[in-house]
Motif scaffolding. Structure first.
Motif, PDB file in Angstrom:
ATOM      1  N   GLN A  40      -1.670  16.771 -14.624  1.00 41.06           N
ATOM      2  CA  GLN A  40      -1.101  17.003 -13.293  1.00 41.06           C
ATOM      3  C   GLN A  40      -1.360  15.767 -12.614  1.00 41.06           C
ATOM      4  O   GLN A  40      -0.767  15.228 -11.658  1.00 41.06           O
ATOM      5  CB  GLN A  40      -1.632  18.217 -12.568  1.00 41.06           C
ATOM      6  CG  GLN A  40      -0.861  18.580 -11.349  1.00 41.06           C
ATOM      7  CD  GLN A  40       0.616  18.733 -11.361  1.00 41.06           C
ATOM      8  OE1 GLN A  40       1.196  19.355 -12.389  1.00 41.06           O
ATOM      9  NE2 GLN A  40       1.175  18.222 -10.569  1.00 41.06           N
ATOM     10  N   PHE A  41      -2.744  15.257 -12.530  1.00 39.52           N
ATOM     11  CA  PHE A  41      -3.282  14.196 -11.633  1.00 39.52           C
ATOM     12  C   PHE A  41      -2.338  13.037 -11.939  1.00 39.52           C
ATOM     13  O   PHE A  41      -1.646  12.136 -11.063  1.00 39.52           O
ATOM     14  CB  PHE A  41      -4.618  13.938 -11.866  1.00 39.52           C
ATOM     15  CG  PHE A  41      -5.006  12.581 -11.581  1.00 39.52           C
ATOM     16  CD1 PHE A  41      -5.472  12.647 -10.017  1.00 39.52           C
ATOM     17  CD2 PHE A  41      -5.510  11.508 -12.223  1.00 39.52           C
ATOM     18  CE1 PHE A  41      -6.052  11.183  -9.420  1.00 39.52           C
ATOM     19  CE2 PHE A  41      -5.673  10.475 -11.746  1.00 39.52           C
ATOM     20  CZ  PHE A  41      -6.225  10.299 -10.101  1.00 39.52           C
ATOM     21  N   MET A  42      -1.881  12.768 -13.352  1.00 40.95           N
ATOM     22  CA  MET A  42      -1.426  11.664 -13.867  1.00 40.95           C
ATOM     23  C   MET A  42       0.145  11.746 -13.266  1.00 40.95           C
ATOM     24  O   MET A  42       0.742  10.670 -12.866  1.00 40.95           O
ATOM     25  CB  MET A  42      -1.490  11.269 -15.440  1.00 40.95           C
ATOM     26  CG  MET A  42      -2.789  11.111 -15.729  1.00 40.95           C
ATOM     27  SD  MET A  42      -3.508   9.444 -14.997  1.00 40.95           S
ATOM     28  CE  MET A  42      -2.490   8.399 -15.904  1.00 40.95           C
ATOM     29  N   ILE A  43       0.698  12.837 -13.338  1.00 37.25           N
ATOM     30  CA  ILE A  43       2.319  13.047 -12.855  1.00 37.25           C
ATOM     31  C   ILE A  43       2.012  12.670 -11.347  1.00 37.25           C
ATOM     32  O   ILE A  43       3.092  12.028 -11.061  1.00 37.25           O
ATOM     33  CB  ILE A  43       2.483  14.428 -13.154  1.00 37.25           C
ATOM     34  CG1 ILE A  43       2.745  14.539 -14.753  1.00 37.25           C
ATOM     35  CG2 ILE A  43       3.697  14.985 -12.366  1.00 37.25           C
ATOM     36  CD1 ILE A  43       2.996  16.038 -15.048  1.00 37.25           C
ATOM     37  N   GLU A  44       1.074  13.162 -10.588  1.00 38.61           N
ATOM     38  CA  GLU A  44       1.166  12.935  -9.090  1.00 38.61           C
ATOM     39  C   GLU A  44       0.817  11.465  -8.883  1.00 38.61           C
ATOM     40  O   GLU A  44       1.537  10.759  -8.097  1.00 38.61           O
ATOM     41  CB  GLU A  44       0.133  13.678  -8.339  1.00 38.61           C
ATOM     42  CG  GLU A  44       0.366  15.335  -8.450  1.00 38.61           C
ATOM     43  CD  GLU A  44      -0.682  15.995  -7.909  1.00 38.61           C
ATOM     44  OE1 GLU A  44      -1.562  15.651  -7.567  1.00 38.61           O
ATOM     45  OE2 GLU A  44      -0.400  17.348  -7.946  1.00 38.61           O
ATOM     46  N   LYS A  45       0.130  10.906  -9.537  1.00 37.10           N
ATOM     47  CA  LYS A  45      -0.625   9.570  -9.167  1.00 37.10           C
ATOM     48  C   LYS A  45       0.463   8.459  -9.841  1.00 37.10           C
ATOM     49  O   LYS A  45       0.817   7.159  -9.484  1.00 37.10           O
ATOM     50  CB  LYS A  45      -1.811   9.112  -9.413  1.00 37.10           C
ATOM     51  CG  LYS A  45      -2.762  10.183  -8.671  1.00 37.10           C
ATOM     52  CD  LYS A  45      -2.906   9.960  -7.282  1.00 37.10           C
ATOM     53  CE  LYS A  45      -3.692  10.906  -6.413  1.00 37.10           C
ATOM     54  NZ  LYS A  45      -3.389  10.726  -5.070  1.00 37.10           N
ATOM     55  N   VAL A  46       0.851   8.574 -11.219  1.00 34.04           N
ATOM     56  CA  VAL A  46       1.358   7.519 -12.067  1.00 34.04           C
ATOM     57  C   VAL A  46       3.023   7.697 -11.851  1.00 34.04           C
ATOM     58  O   VAL A  46       3.839   6.947 -11.841  1.00 34.04           O
ATOM     59  CB  VAL A  46       1.011   7.485 -13.454  1.00 34.04           C
ATOM     60  CG1 VAL A  46       1.559   6.376 -14.201  1.00 34.04           C
ATOM     61  CG2 VAL A  46      -0.531   6.999 -13.082  1.00 34.04           C
TER      62      VAL A  46
END
Length: 74
Positions: A40-46
């Motif tokens: 989820q973090f990677m989806i939001e940031k990257v």
């Protein structure tokens, strides 16, 4: 921008892939929740950067094809 949503099957596969990466590359075990939160973090940031690059690439390709089409004029 519309929120990015993965299918349940794809999300589960990516979570497994993240867990396998941590196991194989870092010799660490992470649980489903940790892998899901990382995803989820990677989806939001990257995700937005990847999306924007894909839009630029598509624009470039379409522009080139339109220019090629104008070359067919008689």
């Amino acid at each position: 921008m519309k929120k990015f949503k993965l299918t349940k099957e794809l999300k589960e596969q990516i979570i497994t892939d993240i867990q396998n990466y941590f196991h194989d590359e870092r010799d660490e075990e992470i649980g489903n929740l940790s892998a899901e939160l990382l995803l989820q973090f990677m989806i939001e940031k990257v995700g937005p950067a990847i999306y924007n690059q894909a839009i630029r690439d598509a624009h470039s390709l379409v522009t080139k094809k339109i220019e090629d089409l104008y070359g067919l004029e008689k």
